[in-house]
Write a protein that holds these residues in place. Structure first.
Motif, PDB file in Angstrom:
ATOM      1  N   ALA A 105      14.190 -14.525   6.894  1.00  0.00           N
ATOM      2  CA  ALA A 105      14.019 -13.483   5.876  1.00  0.00           C
ATOM      3  C   ALA A 105      14.401 -12.101   6.399  1.00  0.00           C
ATOM      4  CB  ALA A 105      12.583 -13.490   5.368  1.00  0.00           C
ATOM      5  N   THR A 106      14.086 -11.816   7.661  1.00  0.00           N
ATOM      6  CA  THR A 106      14.401 -10.492   8.206  1.00  0.00           C
ATOM      7  C   THR A 106      15.902 -10.260   8.276  1.00  0.00           C
ATOM      8  OG1 THR A 106      14.238 -11.403  10.441  1.00  0.00           O
ATOM      9  CG2 THR A 106      12.281 -10.317   9.562  1.00  0.00           C
ATOM     10  N   GLU A 107      16.662 -11.299   8.557  1.00  0.00           N
ATOM     11  CA  GLU A 107      18.125 -11.182   8.606  1.00  0.00           C
ATOM     12  C   GLU A 107      18.715 -11.139   7.200  1.00  0.00           C
ATOM     13  OE1 GLU A 107      20.052 -10.771  11.267  1.00  0.00           O
ATOM     14  OE2 GLU A 107      18.368 -10.851  12.650  1.00  0.00           O
ATOM     15  N   ALA A 108      18.135 -11.902   6.296  1.00  0.00           N
ATOM     16  CA  ALA A 108      18.658 -11.997   4.934  1.00  0.00           C
ATOM     17  C   ALA A 108      18.567 -10.671   4.187  1.00  0.00           C
ATOM     18  CB  ALA A 108      17.912 -13.083   4.172  1.00  0.00           C
ATOM     19  N   GLU A 109      17.676  -9.787   4.611  1.00  0.00           N
ATOM     20  CA  GLU A 109      17.549  -8.480   3.960  1.00  0.00           C
ATOM     21  C   GLU A 109      18.844  -7.676   4.028  1.00  0.00           C
ATOM     22  OE1 GLU A 109      14.276  -6.634   5.944  1.00  0.00           O
ATOM     23  OE2 GLU A 109      12.781  -7.901   4.952  1.00  0.00           O
ATOM     24  N   LYS A 110      19.704  -7.994   4.994  1.00  0.00           N
ATOM     25  CA  LYS A 110      20.957  -7.266   5.183  1.00  0.00           C
ATOM     26  C   LYS A 110      22.050  -7.698   4.200  1.00  0.00           C
ATOM     27  CE  LYS A 110      19.969  -7.230  10.121  1.00  0.00           C
ATOM     28  NZ  LYS A 110      20.384  -7.794  11.413  1.00  0.00           N
ATOM     29  N   THR A 112      23.921  -8.205   0.745  1.00  0.00           N
ATOM     30  CA  THR A 112      23.951  -7.389  -0.472  1.00  0.00           C
ATOM     31  C   THR A 112      24.400  -8.158  -1.714  1.00  0.00           C
ATOM     32  OG1 THR A 112      26.204  -6.674   0.024  1.00  0.00           O
ATOM     33  CG2 THR A 112      24.404  -5.291   0.863  1.00  0.00           C
ATOM     34  N   TRP A 115      22.376 -14.975  -2.409  1.00  0.00           N
ATOM     35  CA  TRP A 115      22.710 -15.934  -1.358  1.00  0.00           C
ATOM     36  C   TRP A 115      21.699 -17.075  -1.380  1.00  0.00           C
ATOM     37  CZ3 TRP A 115      19.028 -17.101   2.224  1.00  0.00           C
ATOM     38  CH2 TRP A 115      17.936 -16.225   2.280  1.00  0.00           C
TER      39      TRP A 115
END
Length: 192
Positions: A105-110, A112, A115
């Motif tokens: 989740a922390t990476e997926a925040e990037k 735009t 996905w």
């Protein structure tokens, strides 16, 4: 296991956390083909990717022109091809495929755009990245070899059958020009 500078089309970043996804590249030399003759390669690689996922009983994968794998309207993966060589041959291509397996989740925040990853698609069913990578390669490599002989024609009907944008609104970006419309299909050269 990860990329330090993963990239997608039009200079976008490809989120590439360690040990979470598939990031693979294949260098293929086309000694008899020029740059124009391999123009449909990204579409053909999309077909190979959908075949590999179907082989693993992952259903409902669609393609978005020219190089994305989608599931339920969300980006699952992408294909990026960098070519070099002569217009009349020979040429070579680095065929890159990125596939979201389990995005933290922390990476997926990037990211735009909408996905998904295989973890969300499969739920409790797990698939090893080694099995996934091997299956992808077992489908990609024979298709590349066949494409070298047959071109895109042998793959057009299969691509059209999984076209995720058919009949939907789409924006086509060509340099600084944007064209909006309803996507109908690809032509026999793979052009939208």
């Amino acid at each position: 296991e990860h990329q330090t500078a993963g990239k997608g089309r039009r200079g976008r970043d490809w989120v590439s956390p360690f040990g979470s996804n598939i990031y693979l590249s294949i260098l293929w030399r086309f000694p008899e083909s020029g740059l124009g003759e391999i123009a449909g390669l990204s579409l053909v690689m999309g077909v190979a990717g959908t075949r590999a996922l179907k082989h693993l009983q992952i259903e409902g994968i669609e393609l978005k022109w020219p190089n994305d794998l989608y599931s339920q309207g969300k980006k699952l993966g992408g294909i990026l091809i960098e070519v070099s060589g002569e217009a009349s041959g020979p040429c070579s291509a680095v065929i890159g495929l990125g596939l979201n397996v389990h995005l933290p989740a922390t990476e997926a925040e990037k990211i735009t755009q909408p996905w998904t990853d295989l973890g969300r698609i499969l739920g409790s069913k797990k698939i090893s990245r080694n099995t996934l990578a091997a299956t992808l390669l077992n489908h990609l490599i024979p298709v590349i070899a066949d494409f070298e002989k047959t071109g895109i024609a042998a793959y057009l009907d299969e691509w059209r059958a999984v076209d995720g944008l058919k009949g939907k609104p789409a924006c086509l970006y060509l340099g600084t020009q944007t064209t909006q419309g309803i996507e109908q299909c690809i032509d026999d050269k793979g052009t939208l």
